[in-house]
Design an enzyme around this catalytic site. Structure first.
Site, mmCIF file in Angstrom:
data_model
loop_
_atom_site.group_PDB
_atom_site.id
_atom_site.type_symbol
_atom_site.label_atom_id
_atom_site.label_comp_id
_atom_site.label_asym_id
_atom_site.label_seq_id
_atom_site.Cartn_x
_atom_site.Cartn_y
_atom_site.Cartn_z
ATOM 1 N N LYS A 22 0.883 -1.242 -0.120
ATOM 2 C CA LYS A 22 -0.071 0.028 0.039
ATOM 3 C C LYS A 22 0.997 1.335 0.084
ATOM 4 C CE LYS A 22 -1.700 1.624 4.075
ATOM 5 N NZ LYS A 22 -1.311 2.909 4.401
ATOM 6 N N ASN A 23 1.821 1.179 0.840
ATOM 7 C CA ASN A 23 2.672 2.455 1.019
ATOM 8 C C ASN A 23 3.657 2.694 0.091
ATOM 9 O OD1 ASN A 23 1.198 3.018 3.360
ATOM 10 N ND2 ASN A 23 2.509 2.244 4.646
ATOM 11 N N CYS A 115 -4.801 12.244 12.929
ATOM 12 C CA CYS A 115 -5.406 11.117 13.003
ATOM 13 C C CYS A 115 -5.137 10.559 14.358
ATOM 14 C CB CYS A 115 -4.981 10.082 11.765
ATOM 15 S SG CYS A 115 -3.232 9.532 12.007
ATOM 16 N N ARG A 120 0.244 14.287 13.021
ATOM 17 C CA ARG A 120 0.945 14.341 11.711
ATOM 18 C C ARG A 120 0.785 15.725 11.032
ATOM 19 N NH1 ARG A 120 -1.122 9.073 10.255
ATOM 20 N NH2 ARG A 120 0.620 9.005 8.816
ATOM 21 N N ASP A 306 4.635 0.473 12.121
ATOM 22 C CA ASP A 306 3.453 -0.104 11.519
ATOM 23 C C ASP A 306 3.171 -1.444 12.126
ATOM 24 O OD1 ASP A 306 3.472 1.555 8.424
ATOM 25 O OD2 ASP A 306 2.817 2.400 10.413
ATOM 26 N N ARG A 398 -8.794 -0.270 4.672
ATOM 27 C CA ARG A 398 -8.012 0.712 4.075
ATOM 28 C C ARG A 398 -6.398 0.162 3.752
ATOM 29 N NH1 ARG A 398 -7.141 6.063 7.398
ATOM 30 N NH2 ARG A 398 -5.954 6.184 5.586
HETATM 31 C C1 EPZ Z 1 4.323 6.615 6.292
HETATM 32 O O1 EPZ Z 1 3.480 7.922 6.891
HETATM 33 C C2 EPZ Z 1 3.429 5.786 6.263
HETATM 34 N N1 EPZ Z 1 2.088 6.071 5.455
HETATM 35 C C3 EPZ Z 1 2.779 5.467 7.559
HETATM 36 O O2 EPZ Z 1 2.022 4.112 7.584
HETATM 37 C C4 EPZ Z 1 3.951 4.979 8.548
HETATM 38 O O3 EPZ Z 1 3.604 4.720 9.743
HETATM 39 C C5 EPZ Z 1 4.996 6.194 8.493
HETATM 40 O O4 EPZ Z 1 5.326 6.588 7.065
HETATM 41 C C6 EPZ Z 1 6.252 5.848 9.176
HETATM 42 O O5 EPZ Z 1 6.771 4.738 8.870
HETATM 43 C C7 EPZ Z 1 2.260 6.114 4.018
HETATM 44 O O6 EPZ Z 1 3.173 5.666 3.589
HETATM 45 C C8 EPZ Z 1 1.017 6.240 3.362
HETATM 46 P P1 EPZ Z 1 6.378 10.117 8.537
HETATM 47 P P2 EPZ Z 1 4.206 9.330 6.727
HETATM 48 O O7 EPZ Z 1 6.191 11.326 7.841
HETATM 49 O O8 EPZ Z 1 5.011 9.542 5.799
HETATM 50 C C9 EPZ Z 1 6.924 13.258 11.930
HETATM 51 C C10 EPZ Z 1 0.053 2.727 7.733
HETATM 52 O O9 EPZ Z 1 -0.360 2.277 8.769
HETATM 53 N N2 EPZ Z 1 6.789 14.176 11.019
HETATM 54 O O10 EPZ Z 1 7.549 9.101 7.964
HETATM 55 O O11 EPZ Z 1 2.945 10.563 7.242
HETATM 56 C C11 EPZ Z 1 5.543 12.273 12.266
HETATM 57 O O12 EPZ Z 1 4.608 13.238 12.992
HETATM 58 C C12 EPZ Z 1 0.611 4.053 7.886
HETATM 59 O O13 EPZ Z 1 0.109 2.229 6.603
HETATM 60 C C13 EPZ Z 1 7.027 15.617 11.111
HETATM 61 O O14 EPZ Z 1 7.444 15.806 12.445
HETATM 62 O O15 EPZ Z 1 5.144 9.283 8.372
HETATM 63 C C14 EPZ Z 1 6.096 11.161 12.669
HETATM 64 O O16 EPZ Z 1 6.542 11.505 14.165
HETATM 65 C C15 EPZ Z 1 0.219 4.858 9.387
HETATM 66 N N3 EPZ Z 1 6.830 16.546 10.166
HETATM 67 C C16 EPZ Z 1 7.553 11.057 12.060
HETATM 68 O O17 EPZ Z 1 7.918 12.249 11.482
HETATM 69 C C17 EPZ Z 1 6.590 16.194 9.109
HETATM 70 O O18 EPZ Z 1 6.500 17.023 7.903
HETATM 71 C C18 EPZ Z 1 7.378 9.948 10.971
HETATM 72 O O19 EPZ Z 1 6.258 10.409 10.044
HETATM 73 C C19 EPZ Z 1 6.190 14.862 8.681
HETATM 74 C C20 EPZ Z 1 6.492 13.807 9.679
#
Ligand code: EPZ
Length: 419
Positions: A22-23, A115, A120, A306, A398
């Site tokens: 998915k990702n 969420c 996020r 995850d 999802r």
């Molecule tokens: C991706 O989300 C995945 N989703 C998530 O999977 C996964 O949990 C996450 O990466 C971490 O591996 C998809 O790929 C669609 P991040 P993403 O930005 O990219 C912080 C699932 O269950 N952050 O890597 O949105 C954030 O708050 C989903 O399939 C900032 O601070 O996650 C988090 O603490 C859930 N500023 C950390 O970084 C930003 O601008 C990692 O988040 C962006 C993120």
């Protein structure tokens, strides 16, 4: 609306096949906005999230046909505004911002909002776009980016919680048509980001360092169509591994990339699970007795956030005490309450989860919340005594394709009922 009913206590057996990731799929579908040429994406899992992304691409003017796990995307997008009604249902859709900005020099995308796993933020995405020369405004819940011409730059993209998967993808896509060279330091190196790089390179992008924390992108004038097959979903695979371990089953999981599951195999071997590695399969031999193991989640190649909820459900029935910490999403513990309703003994203690394994979980009506917490409840239902009813299973739909069919095929007593 449906609910899932599971009668616990059954061992699993045989083979279970993992769908496409998915990702990897979501940013790769978004990347097709970078060209008007036809793109063919194969092994696209049929999930609510992929259908949402397809709807979003159509709302931007792309033609999308989707049959038998193959998406054919063509035509020119005629809008650079991603509406709230679609983005709010799936925060991953924020990754259309980079391609729209790059192709149209303008993008207006609804802020994804929070969420259940955290607030996020998108500050790293915005930092990257600004570094490439975009002017950014945040207005009425939308991020609006404008740029006469994006220019390459050196960008440090690490956040307080480490690298960001989708921010890395967004900035890499924006840089692919920018003028000159962009270096992204502290890029996310998850396999899903590596797959996106592979797809962009097939489209004619110049990207070095794929799969590492340092990406070098040399902008090109245009990108062309490409034909790409999505790799297996390592989180779905890991979820099945944990279900086999929890039900003391011998189960073969097919269509996996072993190297992506190393940290999970390592932790579970410590807990007493044995494995047999095949060419692109993994046989899990779940033991009668498990030993407690503590985990802390980190960006790849660390233990994936995850799989944290599913691992916690396994530790909930493992005699002894384990401590679970999530360094990526520190508040990703909504599943504790529901697991405790099934008889688990888990408490939050200064930011971590302390799990005291119990002998038995008991089936109960529970509520799905985020996608992976819902998978943890399915795992708990498979081992619980009696019947578990999982409500709001659209969360599961999802990210897990045909979950109940796949589990039924390997011996689980699991079926849908109308709410
Ligand atoms: C991706 O989300 C995945 N989703 C998530 O999977 C996964 O949990 C996450 O990466 C971490 O591996 C998809 O790929 C669609 P991040 P993403 O930005 O990219 C912080 C699932 O269950 N952050 O890597 O949105 C954030 O708050 C989903 O399939 C900032 O601070 O996650 C988090 O603490 C859930 N500023 C950390 O970084 C930003 O601008 C990692 O988040 C962006 C993120």
């Amino acid at each position: 609306m449906d609910k899932l009913v599971i009668k616990g206590g059954k061992k699993l057996f045989g083979d279970i096949k993992v769908s496409g990731s998915k990702n990897s799929t979501l940013p790769i579908l978004a990347a097709t906005l970078l060209t008007d040429d036809k793109c063919v994406i194969r092994n696209v899992p049929k999930l609510r999230d992929t259908l949402t992304m397809i709807k979003l691409l159509r709302s931007l003017g792309k033609t999308v046909e989707y049959n038998n796990h193959t998406a054919i995307i063509s035509g020119a997008a005629n809008s650079s505004t991603a509406e709230y009604k679609l983005v709010s249902t799936m925060r991953g859709s924020f990754c259309v911002m980079g391609p729209l900005l790059s192709k149209f020099r303008h993008a207006k995308v609804s802020l994804p909002g929070g969420c259940v796993i955290g607030i996020r933020p998108v500050d790293l995405h915005i930092k990257g776009f600004k570094a490439l020369g975009a002017a950014i405004e945040v207005e009425a819940g939308y991020v609006i980016a404008k740029a006469r011409q994006l220019k390459g730059n050196l960008i440090y993209l690490g956040g307080i919680f480490g690298p960001s998967v989708l921010a890395t993808g967004n900035v890499m896509m924006a840089a692919s048509l920018a003028l000159g060279e962009t270096i992204i330091e502290s890029a996310a190196c998850e396999p899903e980001v590596e797959e996106l790089s592979e797809f962009l390179i097939k489209m004619g992008a110049h990207i070095e360092g794929k799969g590492t924390t340092r990406l070098v992108v040399r902008g090109v004038k245009r990108l062309h169509g490409a034909d790409y097959t999505i790799g297996p979903d390592r989180i779905e695979a890991g979820t099945f591994v944990l279900m086999a371990a929890a039900t003391q089953s011998t189960l073969t999981i097919r269509n996996i990339k072993y190297a992506q599951l190393l940290v999970l195999v390592d932790r579970l071997e410590e807990a007493g699970v044995r494995f047999k590695k095949g060419k692109d399969s993994l046989t899990v031999i779940g033991p009668k007795k498990l030993k407690p193991v503590s985990v802390t989640t980190y960006p790849y190649p660390g233990f994936p956030t995850d799989l944290q909820a599913q691992f916690m459900a396994l530790m909930a029935i493992t005699p002894g005490v384990s401590v679970i910490n999530d360094k990526v999403f520190p508040d990703r513990f909504i599943h504790i309450a529901e697991l405790n309703r099934m008889g688990a003994n888990i408490r939050r203690d200064s930011g971590v989860a302390v799990v005291e394994g119990v002998k038995t979980l008991f089936g109960a009506p529970v509520m799905a919340s985020d996608l992976r917490a819902s998978a943890a409840l399915v795992l708990a239902g498979l081992v619980a005594k009696g019947k578990t009813e999982i409500h709001r299973i659209y969360h599961l739909e999802r990210g897990y394709e045909d979950l109940e069919q796949k589990l039924k095929k390997v011996g689980a007593v699991i079926y849908r009922e109308k709410e």
